[in-house]
Write a protein that holds these residues in place. Sequence first.
Motif, PDB file in Angstrom:
ATOM      1  N   ARG A 178       0.845  -1.200   0.000  1.00 32.72           N
ATOM      2  CA  ARG A 178       0.000   0.000   0.000  1.00 32.72           C
ATOM      3  C   ARG A 178       0.875   1.244   0.000  1.00 32.72           C
ATOM      4  NH1 ARG A 178      -5.292  -0.719   3.727  1.00 32.72           N
ATOM      5  NH2 ARG A 178      -5.508   1.392   2.918  1.00 32.72           N
ATOM      6  N   PRO A 179       0.496   2.280  -0.746  1.00 31.55           N
ATOM      7  CA  PRO A 179       1.331   3.495  -0.845  1.00 31.55           C
ATOM      8  C   PRO A 179       1.661   4.098   0.524  1.00 31.55           C
ATOM      9  CG  PRO A 179      -0.398   3.540  -2.494  1.00 31.55           C
ATOM     10  CD  PRO A 179      -0.685   2.350  -1.620  1.00 31.55           C
ATOM     11  N   GLU A 180       0.701   4.071   1.447  1.00 31.46           N
ATOM     12  CA  GLU A 180       0.942   4.694   2.751  1.00 31.46           C
ATOM     13  C   GLU A 180       1.905   3.878   3.625  1.00 31.46           C
ATOM     14  OE1 GLU A 180      -3.169   2.636   3.092  1.00 31.46           O
ATOM     15  OE2 GLU A 180      -1.914   3.602   1.570  1.00 31.46           O
ATOM     16  N   PHE A 181       2.192   2.642   3.201  1.00 32.46           N
ATOM     17  CA  PHE A 181       3.103   1.800   3.970  1.00 32.46           C
ATOM     18  C   PHE A 181       4.539   1.871   3.462  1.00 32.46           C
ATOM     19  CE2 PHE A 181      -0.365  -1.407   5.460  1.00 32.46           C
ATOM     20  CZ  PHE A 181      -0.887  -0.418   6.289  1.00 32.46           C
ATOM     21  N   LYS A 182       4.785   2.655   2.423  1.00 32.20           N
ATOM     22  CA  LYS A 182       6.157   2.777   1.918  1.00 32.20           C
ATOM     23  C   LYS A 182       7.043   3.441   2.967  1.00 32.20           C
ATOM     24  CE  LYS A 182       5.096   2.789  -3.015  1.00 32.20           C
ATOM     25  NZ  LYS A 182       5.226   3.492  -4.317  1.00 32.20           N
ATOM     26  N   GLN A 183       8.271   2.945   3.068  1.00 32.80           N
ATOM     27  CA  GLN A 183       9.187   3.413   4.101  1.00 32.80           C
ATOM     28  C   GLN A 183      10.460   3.961   3.472  1.00 32.80           C
ATOM     29  OE1 GLN A 183       9.911   0.281   6.919  1.00 32.80           O
ATOM     30  NE2 GLN A 183       7.771  -0.324   7.009  1.00 32.80           N
ATOM     31  N   PRO A 184      11.049   4.973   4.084  1.00 35.09           N
ATOM     32  CA  PRO A 184      12.333   5.482   3.574  1.00 35.09           C
ATOM     33  C   PRO A 184      13.442   4.463   3.824  1.00 35.09           C
ATOM     34  CG  PRO A 184      11.785   6.516   5.659  1.00 35.09           C
ATOM     35  CD  PRO A 184      10.571   5.715   5.269  1.00 35.09           C
ATOM     36  N   ILE A 185      14.471   4.533   3.012  1.00 29.40           N
ATOM     37  CA  ILE A 185      15.629   3.660   3.193  1.00 29.40           C
ATOM     38  C   ILE A 185      16.442   4.174   4.374  1.00 29.40           C
ATOM     39  CG2 ILE A 185      17.758   2.815   2.128  1.00 29.40           C
ATOM     40  CD1 ILE A 185      16.345   3.051  -0.576  1.00 29.40           C
ATOM     41  N   ALA A 186      16.624   3.321   5.395  1.00 28.50           N
ATOM     42  CA  ALA A 186      17.285   3.746   6.632  1.00 28.50           C
ATOM     43  C   ALA A 186      18.399   2.758   6.991  1.00 28.50           C
ATOM     44  CB  ALA A 186      16.264   3.843   7.770  1.00 28.50           C
ATOM     45  N   PRO A 187      19.593   2.938   6.418  1.00 29.41           N
ATOM     46  CA  PRO A 187      20.703   2.022   6.705  1.00 29.41           C
ATOM     47  C   PRO A 187      21.047   1.955   8.195  1.00 29.41           C
ATOM     48  CG  PRO A 187      21.211   3.420   4.823  1.00 29.41           C
ATOM     49  CD  PRO A 187      19.961   3.961   5.439  1.00 29.41           C
ATOM     50  N   ARG A 188      20.899   3.089   8.905  1.00 31.68           N
ATOM     51  CA  ARG A 188      21.257   3.100  10.326  1.00 31.68           C
ATOM     52  C   ARG A 188      20.351   2.166  11.126  1.00 31.68           C
ATOM     53  NH1 ARG A 188      21.176   8.411  14.369  1.00 31.68           N
ATOM     54  NH2 ARG A 188      21.861   7.289  16.241  1.00 31.68           N
ATOM     55  N   LYS A 189      19.059   2.191  10.795  1.00 35.15           N
ATOM     56  CA  LYS A 189      18.125   1.321  11.515  1.00 35.15           C
ATOM     57  C   LYS A 189      18.440  -0.148  11.255  1.00 35.15           C
ATOM     58  CE  LYS A 189      13.187   0.356  12.085  1.00 35.15           C
ATOM     59  NZ  LYS A 189      11.813   0.703  11.643  1.00 35.15           N
ATOM     60  N   LEU A 190      18.789  -0.470  10.007  1.00 37.78           N
ATOM     61  CA  LEU A 190      19.132  -1.846   9.664  1.00 37.78           C
ATOM     62  C   LEU A 190      20.398  -2.281  10.389  1.00 37.78           C
ATOM     63  CD1 LEU A 190      18.247  -4.224   7.923  1.00 37.78           C
ATOM     64  CD2 LEU A 190      19.652  -3.316   6.072  1.00 37.78           C
ATOM     65  N   ALA A 191      21.380  -1.378  10.481  1.00 38.66           N
ATOM     66  CA  ALA A 191      22.619  -1.698  11.190  1.00 38.66           C
ATOM     67  C   ALA A 191      22.351  -1.930  12.675  1.00 38.66           C
ATOM     68  CB  ALA A 191      23.630  -0.574  11.010  1.00 38.66           C
ATOM     69  N   MET A 192      21.444  -1.150  13.248  1.00 42.38           N
ATOM     70  CA  MET A 192      21.093  -1.334  14.660  1.00 42.38           C
ATOM     71  C   MET A 192      20.411  -2.677  14.876  1.00 42.38           C
ATOM     72  SD  MET A 192      19.733   2.514  15.617  1.00 42.38           S
ATOM     73  CE  MET A 192      19.175   1.995  17.243  1.00 42.38           C
ATOM     74  N   THR A 193      19.561  -3.085  13.921  1.00 44.52           N
ATOM     75  CA  THR A 193      18.903  -4.394  14.026  1.00 44.52           C
ATOM     76  C   THR A 193      19.928  -5.508  13.982  1.00 44.52           C
ATOM     77  OG1 THR A 193      16.922  -3.520  12.955  1.00 44.52           O
ATOM     78  CG2 THR A 193      17.179  -5.909  12.991  1.00 44.52           C
ATOM     79  N   MET A 194      20.911  -5.407  13.085  1.00 41.13           N
ATOM     80  CA  MET A 194      21.946  -6.430  12.999  1.00 41.13           C
ATOM     81  C   MET A 194      22.757  -6.495  14.292  1.00 41.13           C
ATOM     82  SD  MET A 194      23.317  -6.139   9.078  1.00 41.13           S
ATOM     83  CE  MET A 194      24.436  -7.505   9.358  1.00 41.13           C
ATOM     84  N   GLY A 195      23.056  -5.320  14.852  1.00 46.85           N
ATOM     85  CA  GLY A 195      23.776  -5.291  16.125  1.00 46.85           C
ATOM     86  C   GLY A 195      22.983  -5.940  17.235  1.00 46.85           C
ATOM     87  N   ALA A 196      21.673  -5.688  17.251  1.00 44.64           N
ATOM     88  CA  ALA A 196      20.817  -6.292  18.281  1.00 44.64           C
ATOM     89  C   ALA A 196      20.788  -7.809  18.167  1.00 44.64           C
ATOM     90  CB  ALA A 196      19.403  -5.724  18.186  1.00 44.64           C
ATOM     91  N   ILE A 197      20.802  -8.317  16.945  1.00 46.38           N
ATOM     92  CA  ILE A 197      20.779  -9.770  16.745  1.00 46.38           C
ATOM     93  C   ILE A 197      22.037 -10.409  17.326  1.00 46.38           C
ATOM     94  CG2 ILE A 197      20.943 -11.567  14.963  1.00 46.38           C
ATOM     95  CD1 ILE A 197      19.087  -9.753  13.273  1.00 46.38           C
ATOM     96  N   ILE A 198      23.186  -9.808  17.070  1.00 47.94           N
ATOM     97  CA  ILE A 198      24.447 -10.362  17.545  1.00 47.94           C
ATOM     98  C   ILE A 198      24.562 -10.273  19.063  1.00 47.94           C
ATOM     99  CG2 ILE A 198      26.962 -10.107  17.444  1.00 47.94           C
ATOM    100  CD1 ILE A 198      25.732 -11.324  14.960  1.00 47.94           C
ATOM    101  N   THR A 199      23.988  -9.217  19.657  1.00 50.31           N
ATOM    102  CA  THR A 199      24.145  -9.005  21.095  1.00 50.31           C
ATOM    103  C   THR A 199      22.996  -9.582  21.923  1.00 50.31           C
ATOM    104  OG1 THR A 199      23.135  -6.790  20.867  1.00 50.31           O
ATOM    105  CG2 THR A 199      25.544  -6.944  20.760  1.00 50.31           C
ATOM    106  N   THR A 200      21.934 -10.060  21.270  1.00 47.40           N
ATOM    107  CA  THR A 200      20.827 -10.679  22.007  1.00 47.40           C
ATOM    108  C   THR A 200      21.143 -12.159  22.213  1.00 47.40           C
ATOM    109  OG1 THR A 200      19.223  -9.136  21.043  1.00 47.40           O
ATOM    110  CG2 THR A 200      18.347 -11.167  22.003  1.00 47.40           C
ATOM    111  N   ARG A 201      21.419 -12.525  23.435  1.00 45.66           N
ATOM    112  CA  ARG A 201      21.933 -13.868  23.719  1.00 45.66           C
ATOM    113  C   ARG A 201      20.996 -14.958  23.260  1.00 45.66           C
ATOM    114  NH1 ARG A 201      24.705 -15.839  29.389  1.00 45.66           N
ATOM    115  NH2 ARG A 201      24.890 -18.061  28.852  1.00 45.66           N
ATOM    116  N   SER A 202      19.701 -14.786  23.477  1.00 50.48           N
ATOM    117  CA  SER A 202      18.750 -15.848  23.163  1.00 50.48           C
ATOM    118  C   SER A 202      18.604 -16.092  21.664  1.00 50.48           C
ATOM    119  CB  SER A 202      17.380 -15.517  23.757  1.00 50.48           C
ATOM    120  OG  SER A 202      16.894 -14.283  23.246  1.00 50.48           O
ATOM    121  N   ALA A 203      19.080 -15.150  20.849  1.00 50.72           N
ATOM    122  CA  ALA A 203      18.988 -15.306  19.394  1.00 50.72           C
ATOM    123  C   ALA A 203      20.327 -15.613  18.746  1.00 50.72           C
ATOM    124  CB  ALA A 203      18.403 -14.038  18.772  1.00 50.72           C
ATOM    125  N   ALA A 204      21.407 -15.012  19.260  1.00 54.74           N
ATOM    126  CA  ALA A 204      22.709 -15.080  18.588  1.00 54.74           C
ATOM    127  C   ALA A 204      23.182 -16.516  18.382  1.00 54.74           C
ATOM    128  CB  ALA A 204      23.746 -14.295  19.391  1.00 54.74           C
TER     129      ALA A 204
END
Length: 424
Positions: free
Chosen positions: A205-231
Motif C-alpha cells: 500500500r502506498p501509505e506503507f512505503k518506508q524510507p531507506i534507513a541504513p542506520r536502523k538496519l545496522a542497529m537491528t543487525m547489532g541487536a541480533i548479535i548481542t541478544t543472547r537468546s537469538a545469537a
Amino acid sequence: MIPPATPSPSAPKPSRQRQIGGLEFILLMGLLQALQALAVDSMLPALGTMAVDLGARDPNQRQLVVGIFLICSGLGCLLPGTLADRYGRRPVLITCLTSYILCSTACALVTNFDQLLVLRAILGVACAGLMVLPAAIIRDRHEGDAMARLQSTVGIVFMVVPMIAPSVGQAVLLVASWRWIFGVMALLGSLILFWMATRLPETLRPEFKQPIAPRKLAMTMGAIITTRSAAGYVLGMALIQGAMFGYINSSQQLVAEHFGAGARFPLIFAGMAACMACSNFTNSRIVEKFGARRVSHTALLIYIGTSALQFYIASQPNETLWEFVPMMTVNMCLLGFLGSNFTSIALQPFARSAGAAASAQSFIRMVLASCLGSMVGQAFDGTARPLAFALMVAGLGCLVLVLFSEKGRLFRRLLPPGTPRPIA
C-alpha cells in the motif's frame, strides 16, 4: 485441497486487471523462489565439463561456480527487501527477474572461466530478491494462521525444484552443450517474468512505503548479535548450513566422480532432497505438540552422533557410495528439523521488528554459511573425509552456541505469555 485465503486487513484492494489468488498465487510464489535453487542444482552435473571447456586450472576451481553464487546471494539479502519497502514489490521483482534472464543468457556466451564467475556473482545478487520478496508479498496479502499456512504450501512447491534440477542439467547434457543449461534458466525466467508482470498486482500500500534507513538496519543487525537468546541460534545454523553448502559445492566431484555414481548422480541427489522434504513436512506436524526447542535440540544431538559415525566411516579405507549416501541422507533429513525451528526461536525476541530481524538474520546466516561452504568444498581431497569432519565440527560448534543461548539448558519449552508457572 488449498484452504481459502484470509486476506490481511492491511492488504491493498486487488486490481481488476490483475487478480490472482489460490493455486495460481501459490505456484507463482514457489517458482519465483525456486529459480535460485535451479541456478545452483542444475549446474552440478555440468561443473566438470564447463571447467574443462573454460580452462579452469585447479579441479576444485569448478566449485566456485556454485560457491560465489551462494556468497553473493547472501550479500544481496539486505538490498531487495529495503528497496521493495521504498519503491514497491513489483518494480524490484521485475528488476531481479530481468537481471536473472540477462545474466543467464550472458553465462551461456562466456569465453573464459573468470567471465563466468563474475556473471554468477551478479546472478547471485539478483536471486537474493527472488528469495526475499515472495515472503514480503505473502505478508502484504495475508496474516496470522493464513500466512503461515500459505508459506508452508509455497515451501512444498519450492522443495520440488532441488529434486529435479540436477536431472534437468543432466538431460540438457545428453542432447546439447552445458551452455544450454543457462539457456533453460533464461527461458524459465522469461516465462515467470511474463506471468508475474501480467498477473501479479502491486501488494504494498502506498501509505506503507518506508524510507531507506541504513542506520536502523545496522542497529537491528547489532541487536541480533548481542541478544543472547537469538545469537547462538543464528550463528549455530550458519555452521550447520555452511557444512551442507560444502556438500553441495563438492557433491559432483564426491558422488559422481570419487564414488563413481556417474549418470546416477542426479537421481541420488534427488532422492536425498526428497527425504529432506519429508522431514520438513514431519517437523510441521510435530513441532506444535513437542515444541521447537525439544524437536531441534533432539535433532541436533542426533546430527552430532550421525556426523561422528560418518567421519569414522570416511576415515576407513575404501568407503563405498552406499556407505556414504545413507549417512549423508540422514544428516540432510535432520536439517529439516533444525532450520525452521532455529529460525523461529531466533525471531522470538524481535516481535516488534520481525521483518527487519528476519532480513538481517538471513543476511548473517547466508553470508557466513556460503563462505564456510566454499572453504569446506575447497578442502576436497578426493575423499569424503573433509566433508565428514566439517559436518561433525559444525554440529559440535552449533551445540556450544545453542547452550550459550539457552544458558546451559536444553529441551526447555517456553510457556506462552501470561501462562502461570507451576509452583515448585
